[in-house]
Motif scaffolding. Structure first.
Motif, short mmCIF file in Angstrom:
data_model
loop_
_atom_site.label_atom_id
_atom_site.label_comp_id
_atom_site.label_asym_id
_atom_site.label_seq_id
_atom_site.Cartn_x
_atom_site.Cartn_y
_atom_site.Cartn_z
N VAL A 237 -1.62 6.09 -7.99
CA VAL A 237 -2.26 7.29 -8.88
C VAL A 237 -3.60 7.86 -8.20
N ASN A 238 -4.41 6.83 -7.73
CA ASN A 238 -5.74 7.19 -7.26
C ASN A 238 -5.35 7.56 -5.73
N ALA A 239 -4.66 7.26 -5.21
CA ALA A 239 -4.33 8.01 -3.75
C ALA A 239 -4.13 9.62 -3.71
N ASP A 240 -3.94 10.03 -4.85
CA ASP A 240 -3.53 11.32 -4.68
C ASP A 240 -4.69 12.15 -5.76
N HIS A 241 -5.75 12.43 -4.89
CA HIS A 241 -6.79 13.18 -5.88
C HIS A 241 -6.48 14.38 -6.71
N GLY A 242 -5.36 14.89 -6.54
CA GLY A 242 -4.98 16.07 -7.20
C GLY A 242 -3.91 15.81 -8.04
N ILE A 243 -3.64 14.43 -8.44
CA ILE A 243 -2.42 14.17 -9.41
C ILE A 243 -2.66 14.80 -10.69
N HIS A 244 -3.53 14.92 -11.17
CA HIS A 244 -3.77 15.80 -12.50
C HIS A 244 -3.17 17.25 -12.32
N VAL A 245 -3.02 17.70 -11.17
CA VAL A 245 -2.44 18.95 -11.06
C VAL A 245 -0.73 18.71 -10.71
N HIS A 246 -0.72 17.85 -9.65
CA HIS A 246 0.67 17.70 -9.19
C HIS A 246 1.69 16.91 -10.14
N ASN A 247 1.30 16.03 -11.00
CA ASN A 247 2.06 15.53 -11.98
C ASN A 247 1.29 14.56 -13.11
N ASN B 230 0.91 -1.03 0.12
CA ASN B 230 -0.09 -0.02 0.13
C ASN B 230 0.76 1.15 0.07
N PRO B 231 0.76 2.11 -0.95
CA PRO B 231 1.53 3.29 -0.93
C PRO B 231 1.05 4.32 -0.13
N HIS B 232 0.07 3.92 0.60
CA HIS B 232 -0.55 5.24 1.86
C HIS B 232 -1.49 6.09 1.13
N TYR C 100 -9.24 -1.68 4.41
CA TYR C 100 -8.00 -2.20 4.41
C TYR C 100 -7.76 -3.82 4.20
N PRO C 101 -7.13 -4.40 3.43
CA PRO C 101 -6.11 -4.12 2.37
C PRO C 101 -6.66 -3.76 0.97
N TYR C 102 -8.03 -3.58 1.13
CA TYR C 102 -8.62 -2.80 -0.56
C TYR C 102 -8.75 -4.03 -1.22
N PHE C 103 -7.96 -4.89 -1.62
CA PHE C 103 -8.10 -5.68 -2.63
C PHE C 103 -8.47 -7.06 -2.01
N PHE C 104 -9.74 -7.59 -2.52
CA PHE C 104 -10.27 -8.98 -1.77
C PHE C 104 -10.33 -9.84 -2.86
N ALA C 105 -10.79 -11.08 -2.34
CA ALA C 105 -11.09 -12.32 -3.32
C ALA C 105 -12.48 -12.11 -3.61
N ASP C 106 -12.85 -12.61 -4.66
CA ASP C 106 -14.47 -12.73 -5.38
C ASP C 106 -14.48 -13.83 -5.99
N ALA C 107 -14.46 -14.88 -5.26
CA ALA C 107 -14.38 -16.27 -6.18
C ALA C 107 -15.83 -16.49 -6.95
N ILE D 173 -10.80 -10.79 -8.47
CA ILE D 173 -10.51 -9.66 -7.47
C ILE D 173 -11.38 -8.90 -7.42
N VAL D 174 -11.71 -8.03 -6.23
CA VAL D 174 -12.32 -6.95 -6.25
C VAL D 174 -11.79 -5.66 -5.24
N TYR D 175 -12.05 -4.55 -5.69
CA TYR D 175 -11.51 -3.47 -4.77
C TYR D 175 -12.61 -2.83 -4.05
N ASP D 176 -12.25 -2.54 -2.66
CA ASP D 176 -12.99 -2.01 -1.58
C ASP D 176 -12.39 -0.85 -1.08
N GLY D 177 -12.49 0.55 -1.35
CA GLY D 177 -11.53 1.35 -1.00
C GLY D 177 -11.81 1.72 0.39
N GLY D 178 -13.05 1.22 1.00
CA GLY D 178 -13.31 1.48 2.50
C GLY D 178 -12.61 0.63 3.46
#
Length: 395
Positions: free
Chosen positions: A355-365, A197-199, A315-322, A308-313
């Motif tokens: 990329v998605n952890a920085d909500h302003g990445i479209h400005v920052h880089n 996790n990049p944090h 941790y660790p965000y990625f879970f099994a979805d058999a 796999i399924v992502y759940d941003g709410g």
């Protein structure tokens, strides 16, 4: 009367009970007790002398700074009820490695601003703290001339960005992913692998680009370095109000036709294959990010063998979805974390999260973001029945 002016007026009168509770103010002492601290009223507002307690070091902060304090109160840095500051409430203390950024006291200990030797606090830090005034206004912060990034790079800083870079660089880097996968077979699931996790809130990390090395950078590829922007924009404070953290759109308008960062486009080419260059560059990043997540899902099911399924709410965000229903599988009421990671899948998922952890990445880089997404998508597509070239993406 504006909300801010109303708040400040109430603050000085001692009537804004909720606000006073938040920032730790009490009623002004009797006139005799405050004679040495009395300051003329500001623009007709009555003075209010802060007591010698709380996070403000009142002996160093004068009454005219009330507006700065009012701006800070409405920022995320002061929100004592947020997850960033309440996560450890049940434990009663914050681990040293977390306290560096989730407590003003921990930050000061990390940089030795409290008289201790610089480094992680020796003991857990009590809960209840926030990013207070002393975090950024400590008189010794100017002695911090470089920050060691998670990638190992020693990045030089000036006093105006030392605090920002300390806490907004994340806690992992591309090298963390490289170390995790070592020389394991690229497409073989390995139960010893877990999500790296990049944090969160990675503005400092993304702004440094390839130089910082905080995204996973594929061998043989070149990456955009630090996004220097235009000359007037050189640090975080060039765009963000230091207390409210709000974006100062007037800065954008010096060069752009709009002050809305989401509408700004700094390139005349389309990166997402749509050919539409009238929208903001954020749209390209979002479209390519959605594509990458789709490829992550396809690869997990078809190559790794476990959907796999992502759940941003959670941790660790990625879970099994058999069963492939789009929901995390559960066992005994708990989500089953994804355990079929391959090195190739882990690299792509890390970059997607970065990329998605920085909500302003479209400005920052924005270019660094597009490069990381493109390379990750290309790498996964090579193992799937996907004609990557036909997607017309640009790097």
């Amino acid at each position: 009367m504006s909300r801010i002016r109303h708040f400040v007026t109430c603050l000085f009168h001692g009537l804004a009970v909720a606000a006073v509770t938040t920032i730790g103010l009490t009623a002004a002492p009797p006139a005799a007790a405050q004679s040495s601290n009395s300051i003329d009223s500001v623009e007709g507002l009555p003075t209010f002398v802060m007591p010698p307690s709380g996070p403000f070091s009142p002996n160093e902060i004068t009454i005219p700074n009330a507006r700065a304090i009012a701006a800070w109160v409405r920022s995320g840095h002061s929100d004592a009820s947020s997850e960033a500051f309440t996560h450890w409430d049940e434990e009663g203390s914050i681990p040293p490695v977390c306290a560096t950024c989730h407590s003003g006291a921990g930050f000061r200990a990390f940089h030795g601003l409290d008289g201790s030797a610089p480094g992680l606090p020796e003991q857990p830090v009590p809960t209840g703290g926030v990013v207070d005034c002393e975090t950024c206004h400590n008189r010794n912060l100017g002695a911090v001339e470089q920050i060691t990034l998670s990638s190992g790079v020693d990045h030089p800083v000036i006093v105006g960005e030392a605090a920002c870079v300390t806490c907004h660089q994340g806690r992992a880097a591309g090298s963390s992913v490289t170390k995790a996968v070592d020389e394991l077979p690229e497409d073989s699931p390995n139960e010893d692998l877990g999500f790296v996790n990049p944090h969160y809130a990675l503005a400092a990390a993304s702004s440094l680009g390839g130089y910082g090395g905080l995204g996973y950078q594929y061998p043989g590829k070149t990456y955009t370095g630090r996004f220097l922007h235009a000359k007037p924009v050189s640090t975080c404070l060039s765009c963000h109000d230091p207390h409210s953290l709000e974006v100062t759109q007037d800065t954008c308008l010096m060069c752009h036709q709009t002050g809305d960062p989401a509408e700004i486009r700094i390139s005349r080419q389309s990166y997402d294959g749509s050919g539409n260059t009238s929208k903001g560059i954020r749209s390209d990043i979002e479209a390519n990010s959605e594509l990458l997540m789709s490829l992550i899902s396809d690869y997990a099911a078809e190559v790794a063998g476990t959907p796999i399924v992502y759940d941003g709410g959670h941790y660790p965000y990625f879970f099994a979805d058999a069963n492939g229903d789009g929901l995390a599988d559960e066992r005994d009421g708990s989500r089953i974390k994804y355990a079929s990671w391959t090195p190739r899948l882990l690299k792509a998922a890390y970059n997607w999260k970065f990329v998605n952890a920085d909500h302003g990445i479209h400005v920052h880089n924005p270019h660094y973001a597009l490069e990381l997404i493109y390379d990750s998508a290309e790498d996964l597509a090579g193992q799937l029945d996907t004609d990557f070239a036909s997607l017309n993406l640009l790097r």
